[in-house]
Design an enzyme around this catalytic site. Sequence first.
Site, PDB file in Angstrom:
ATOM      1  N   CYS A  98     -30.098 -48.169  30.560  1.00  0.00           N
ATOM      2  CA  CYS A  98     -30.335 -49.205  29.545  1.00  0.00           C
ATOM      3  C   CYS A  98     -31.661 -49.953  29.687  1.00  0.00           C
ATOM      4  O   CYS A  98     -32.497 -49.933  28.790  1.00  0.00           O
ATOM      5  CB  CYS A  98     -29.188 -50.209  29.565  1.00  0.00           C
ATOM      6  SG  CYS A  98     -27.556 -49.471  29.320  1.00  0.00           S
ATOM      7  N   HIS A 154     -30.250 -57.346  27.897  1.00  0.00           N
ATOM      8  CA  HIS A 154     -30.295 -56.588  29.158  1.00  0.00           C
ATOM      9  C   HIS A 154     -31.716 -56.411  29.694  1.00  0.00           C
ATOM     10  O   HIS A 154     -32.060 -55.365  30.246  1.00  0.00           O
ATOM     11  CB  HIS A 154     -29.615 -55.224  28.996  1.00  0.00           C
ATOM     12  CG  HIS A 154     -29.113 -54.681  30.300  1.00  0.00           C
ATOM     13  ND1 HIS A 154     -28.589 -53.408  30.444  1.00  0.00           N
ATOM     14  CD2 HIS A 154     -29.036 -55.238  31.546  1.00  0.00           C
ATOM     15  CE1 HIS A 154     -28.218 -53.210  31.684  1.00  0.00           C
ATOM     16  NE2 HIS A 154     -28.482 -54.307  32.383  1.00  0.00           N
TER      17      HIS A 154
END
Length: 744
Positions: A98, A154
Site C-alpha cells: 500500500c 496510509h
Amino acid sequence: MRDPAAAAADAAAAALTLTVLSIFFTLDGLSAHQSDNNHTRHQNHGTEPRQPHIIFILTDDQGFNDIGYHNPTIKTPTLDKLAAEGVRLENYYVQPICTPSRSQLLTGRYQIHTGLQHSIIRPSQPSCLPALMDTLPERLREAGYTTHMVGKWHLGFYRRACLPTRKGFDSFFGSLTGSVDYYSYGSCDGPGECGYDLHDNEGVAWGQEGKYSTTLFTQRARKVLASHNPAGKPLFLLLSLQAVHTPLQPPKNYIYPYHNMANVARRKFAAMVSTVDEAVRNVTYALRKYGYYKNSVIVYSTDNGAQPFTGGSNWPLRGRKGTYWEGGVRGVAFVHSPLLKRRRRVSKDLLHITDWFPTLVNLAGGNISQSRGLDGFDVWPTISEGKESPRQEILHNIDPLHKAYVQTVTRDDNLMRASVQKATSKDAAFMKPKKKSVLKLKTTKKPRTFAHHPAAKPRLTKSKPIHKSITKAYSQNHFLSHYEPQLTSQPSGLPSVSGTSDPKSQPLLRSHLRLKSRRTVTQKKNSPWSGLPEAKSKKLHLKKKSKRTVYECKNESRAGTSLPTPQPTPQSVWDTSVQAAIRVGDWKLLTGDPGHGDWVPPQVLPTLPGRWWNFERTSSSSYRSSARKNVWLFNITGDPYERRDLAEQRPDVVQRLLARLAYYNQTAVPVYFPPDDPRANPSNHGGAWVPWVKDGEEDQEAKYQGVYKKGKRRKRKKKKCASGLCKLESFFLKLNTGMMSNRI
C-alpha cells in the site's frame, strides 16, 4: 394623366430603394447577431474551464483477475462499460504493497527517492512523506484546482504536517491507517493498540459506526461534487476506497449473486468488488448529473496485487500481494473520458503509477518544472492518442534491508510440504528485516548511522538525521533529474538518464561515489538487447569493510561499442542477496527474495492449500531451483506468467540489468524505517488514532539517525503442548497472524 413610362420608372426606383434598405437592415441585424454570439461565446469562454475535472479512483488489493473484463465470474458491469468505452491499460504497474504505491502516486518518485523502500508505514511509526517534497494535489492547486480526498491515506500521520490537508488537499474525509473495520472503523497495530480511525479534515469523525465505509465514502464524494460549481474552478477528487482490503466484510445482499462459489473468502471478496462497482456507478452518475462529465477524466487503478488466501486472485499471473512477481505489481487500470482522442481500445504500452504525477499536472495546465527528481513520464499522448510510451523501464524497488534467505529444497514430499508451510508464514512478513542480515540494527542511546550501500558494513558517522537529509536533497535540487527519452528511429530505445548527486545532501552515500553529471544511453540497430544500454565498467571507490564483493557499476554508455564480455558472476556487478526488481523493455530481473512465486488457479479450495498448490510448486523447474538462487530473468512480453527463467541462458542480459540496479542504487536516499513510538497508542488520545507529536515539539525523526529494526513486541509465554491438535492450532494462529496482522 401621368405618363406610364414615368410611373414605371418611379416604381422601379422605389423597389430598388426597398431592396437596398432591406439588405442594410439584414446586414445590420446579422452584425448585431454575430456580436451577441461573440459576446456570449466570450462569456462562456470565461466561465467554462478549459482544464478538465480529474477524478482518480484508487482501490485496495484488487487483483488482476478481480474485474469482469478479465474474469466474467466477477460482476462489474459499470467498470466493464467504462473500460470498454475508454482505454484499458494492460501493461500498467504499481507497487506490491500500500504505502509505496500511494507515495509514488502522489509524488511521482520511486520509493528509493523518498526513503520508503522498506515495508509500509505502521500506525505507530513516526514516519510520513518528506516535509518539503511536493505532491500531486499541491501542483494541481497551484494550477487553479480545488482538491479533495476521500478514503484511505496510509502515508503517515504522526504530526499534523503529515496529514492530507497539509499535503495539498483542501479537504479530507477517511482513514489514516492501513487496515480499518468497515463498520466500526477500528484499527489495530497489535494487541492492546486499537483505536478509532475515521477523520474529517483534521478532526476525528465520531459517530459514524454502523455505516459501511464504501457507501460512506461514496456519499462524501457525491457531496463534494454537489457542492462544487463545475463551471467555476476545475476539480481534483481522489477517491481512495478501502475496498477490497481485508477484513472481508461485504453487506449480505451483495453476497447472494456469488452463492455458487465454494470458497467463502472468495465469495465475500467478490461481493466487495461488486460494492466498488456500485460506488463507481454512483460517482459517474453524479458527474453527469452535476455537469462534470463532458469535461472530465476518470482514472481507475488498484494499488497492488491481490492476496489469494484472503479471497483475491491474480490468475494467471505469478505471485501475490507483497511480492515482486507480476501478480504483485501488474495492476488493473483504465482511463475513461470524453476528451480521449482514441477511445474503445486496449493499450499495451508500458506505464507506471509514478506517471500519473506529470501526466495529470500537464493535462491540467500546471507546471512541473519545479518538481525536481520526477521518475514519472507524461503519458497522456500514449493514453489519449495511442502514441508510443516514453517509458521503457521501471525500477520496481531496491530494499537493502531485505536480504535473501536461502533454504534447502529437496524432492522429498514431506520436506517440501514443511518448507512450503514455513515459507507461507514467513512470506507474509517478508518486508521485515531478516535476522541474518548483514545490517544488524540496534537501538542505542547514542544514535548510530548505517551505510545505505549494500556493499558496506554498518559504520559510525556523524551525519544529520536521515529523513531530514531526504528533505534537504529535495530543497536543494540535488536529486536525480527526470530522464528524457531519446526519440530515435528505434521503437524500443531506452531513455537516457541525467542527474547530479551531492554527498552533503545524502550523508549515507559518502562512499566516494563519483557520478557523471550526464549519462546518455544509445542503442544499436538490430541489437538482441532490445534497448538495454551499453555499459562501461567503473569500479566504485568504496571502503571494503565487509566480506561481500565490492561490485562494479556499469552505467556509462558509449555509442557504437560492442557488448562487453559478461563477468564470471553476477555478484561482481550487484549484491544479488539484496531484494530488488527492475523491468527494461521486455526483460524483467529479480534479485534477493522477491516473495513466494506461486500460481494460484481460480479454483481455489476453501481449505488449506491442497493438490493444486503442490502441483504448481513441484512441477515448475523455476520453483524447484528458486530456493537455491538469488537471480531470476524473464522475458515478460513472451512469457507474461514468468514460467521460464532465462537467467542461466542469458547471462549478458543479467549483467546489464544488474548494472542498471547499481546505477539506480547510487541515486537512492537512505531508508527511513523507525521503531514504533509508544506515545502513538490510541489509549493516550481518547481512543482514536491521531497525530501524537505536537507542533513545535522536537522532531521525532531527529532521534533516529539510522535505520533500525522495528521494536520487538512482548511475547506471551507459550504453553507447552504435546498434542497434535494443539500444534495444528498453533500453526493456524501463526499463518493467520502473518497474513492478516502484518497486512501483507
